[in-house]
Design an enzyme around this catalytic site. Structure first.
Site, PDB file in Angstrom:
ATOM      1  N   ASP A   4     -16.326  49.010   6.998  1.00 56.50           N
ATOM      2  CA  ASP A   4     -16.535  49.139   8.448  1.00 56.50           C
ATOM      3  C   ASP A   4     -15.342  48.530   9.193  1.00 56.50           C
ATOM      4  O   ASP A   4     -14.968  47.388   8.910  1.00 56.50           O
ATOM      5  CB  ASP A   4     -17.816  48.405   8.829  1.00 56.50           C
ATOM      6  CG  ASP A   4     -18.992  48.832   7.949  1.00 56.50           C
ATOM      7  OD1 ASP A   4     -19.865  49.544   8.440  1.00 56.50           O
ATOM      8  OD2 ASP A   4     -19.004  48.451   6.750  1.00 56.50           O
ATOM      9  N   THR A  31     -14.230  58.363  -3.079  1.00 51.85           N
ATOM     10  CA  THR A  31     -15.497  57.747  -2.680  1.00 51.85           C
ATOM     11  C   THR A  31     -16.259  58.778  -1.826  1.00 51.85           C
ATOM     12  O   THR A  31     -15.701  59.818  -1.442  1.00 51.85           O
ATOM     13  CB  THR A  31     -15.261  56.478  -1.837  1.00 51.85           C
ATOM     14  OG1 THR A  31     -14.998  56.846  -0.497  1.00 51.85           O
ATOM     15  CG2 THR A  31     -14.119  55.633  -2.371  1.00 51.85           C
TER      16      THR A  31
HETATM   17  N1  SAM Z   1     -17.380  52.301  -0.175  1.00 51.31           N
HETATM   18  C1  SAM Z   1     -18.232  53.428   0.143  1.00 51.31           C
HETATM   19  C2  SAM Z   1     -17.405  54.662   0.351  1.00 51.31           C
HETATM   20  O1  SAM Z   1     -16.178  54.551   0.465  1.00 51.31           O
HETATM   21  O2  SAM Z   1     -17.972  55.769   0.387  1.00 51.31           O
HETATM   22  C3  SAM Z   1     -19.136  53.143   1.372  1.00 51.31           C
HETATM   23  C4  SAM Z   1     -18.427  53.011   2.667  1.00 51.31           C
HETATM   24  S1  SAM Z   1     -19.516  52.530   4.007  1.00 51.31           S
HETATM   25  C5  SAM Z   1     -18.613  52.910   5.432  1.00 51.31           C
HETATM   26  C6  SAM Z   1     -19.359  50.767   3.967  1.00 51.31           C
HETATM   27  C7  SAM Z   1     -20.456  50.104   3.129  1.00 51.31           C
HETATM   28  O3  SAM Z   1     -20.123  48.719   2.999  1.00 51.31           O
HETATM   29  C8  SAM Z   1     -21.823  50.179   3.766  1.00 51.31           C
HETATM   30  O4  SAM Z   1     -22.761  50.679   2.843  1.00 51.31           O
HETATM   31  C9  SAM Z   1     -22.118  48.739   4.164  1.00 51.31           C
HETATM   32  O5  SAM Z   1     -23.496  48.418   4.096  1.00 51.31           O
HETATM   33  C10 SAM Z   1     -21.306  47.970   3.143  1.00 51.31           C
HETATM   34  N2  SAM Z   1     -20.905  46.627   3.620  1.00 51.31           N
HETATM   35  C11 SAM Z   1     -20.176  46.348   4.724  1.00 51.31           C
HETATM   36  N3  SAM Z   1     -20.017  45.017   4.866  1.00 51.31           N
HETATM   37  C12 SAM Z   1     -20.659  44.454   3.811  1.00 51.31           C
HETATM   38  C13 SAM Z   1     -20.876  43.113   3.407  1.00 51.31           C
HETATM   39  N4  SAM Z   1     -20.398  42.093   4.132  1.00 51.31           N
HETATM   40  N5  SAM Z   1     -21.586  42.893   2.276  1.00 51.31           N
HETATM   41  C14 SAM Z   1     -22.087  43.934   1.557  1.00 51.31           C
HETATM   42  N6  SAM Z   1     -21.934  45.234   1.895  1.00 51.31           N
HETATM   43  C15 SAM Z   1     -21.235  45.489   3.007  1.00 51.31           C
END
Ligand code: SAM
Length: 213
Positions: A118, A191
């Protein structure tokens, strides 16, 4: 990410403690025993639905992978993928990345992947970005000396910020790509988000950042 609440997610994950590790703090310093081998361990922070690690696990059977994802409604899909393929070298932790030092001992890990995290574009949210200094400190502690963080993102602002943050931290930047899918990088595993953005012809930014010994 739009979240669909799945009230059964946690219960389903509890049934497969060999895939979603229920008490990761108890594995701290013992991950090689958990995997049953001495292979290197790579960690993806914010793993989402697990497409990247499922793919990487197939291409690299001699590497162990651990994905960390805070939302069970998302991670349950990753769990289902690995349940189906039966890959022994991919496991997950359903926790916040903030807790990294509780899950891994110093120098236990060989690489960290940050994929399409994010961007938190507002300045006041800088501390939440997974490439903020506080997170780099966590990665440095759990990684063996001289090891790497690999970043991929569609977000130019986050990419510029991360390059700055890595470099301010004293890391060495390597293999920077401003358009990954037009570059010569071999063996890229996409991804979920990467596939989604590349279908829209969006550019993907990538770099490797190495901690100094
Ligand atoms: N890495 C995957 C991809 O590239 O398709 C998912 C991308 S998605 C935009 C970001 C993911 O990171 C989300 O599922 C979110 O819940 C997780 N995430 C963000 N900050 C996090 C944190 N501090 N701890 C664990 N998960 C986190």
């Amino acid at each position: 990410m739009r979240l669909r609440h799945k009230p059964w997610a946690k219960q389903e994950m509890d049934k497969v403690p060999h895939i979603v590790i229920p008490n990761p703090t108890e594995c701290k310093g013992n991950w090689h025993e958990v995997f049953g081998n001495e292979n290197p361990i790579y960690v993806e922070v914010g793993t989402g639905k697990g497409q990247f690690l499922t793919g990487m696990g197939k291409v690299h059977p001699d590497i162990n992978f651990i994905g960390i994802e805070k939302y069970d409604s998302v991670l349950v899909t990753a769990m289902e993928r690995i349940k189906e393929t039966g890959q022994p070298n991919v496991k997950f932790i359903n926790k916040d990345v903030e807790g990294l030092e509780d899950f891994f001992a110093e120098n236990e890990i060989d690489r960290v992947f940050i994929n399409f995290t994010d961007p938190w574009p507002k300045n006041k949210h800088e501390k939440r970005r997974l490439t903020y200094e506080r997170f780099l400190k966590l990665y440095e502690r759990i990684l063996k000396p001289g090891k790497e963080v690999h970043l991929k993102t569609d977000n130019q602002g986050l990419f510029e910020y991360s390059l700055h943050s890595f470099s301010k931290y004293g890391m060495i930047l390597e293999n920077i790509s401003l358009d990954l899918h037009k570059s010569q990088l071999e063996g890229n595993v996409m991804t979920e988000y990467e596939e989604k953005f590349s279908r829209k012809n969006m550019r993907i930014f990538r770099c490797e950042a190495v901690f100094r010994d």
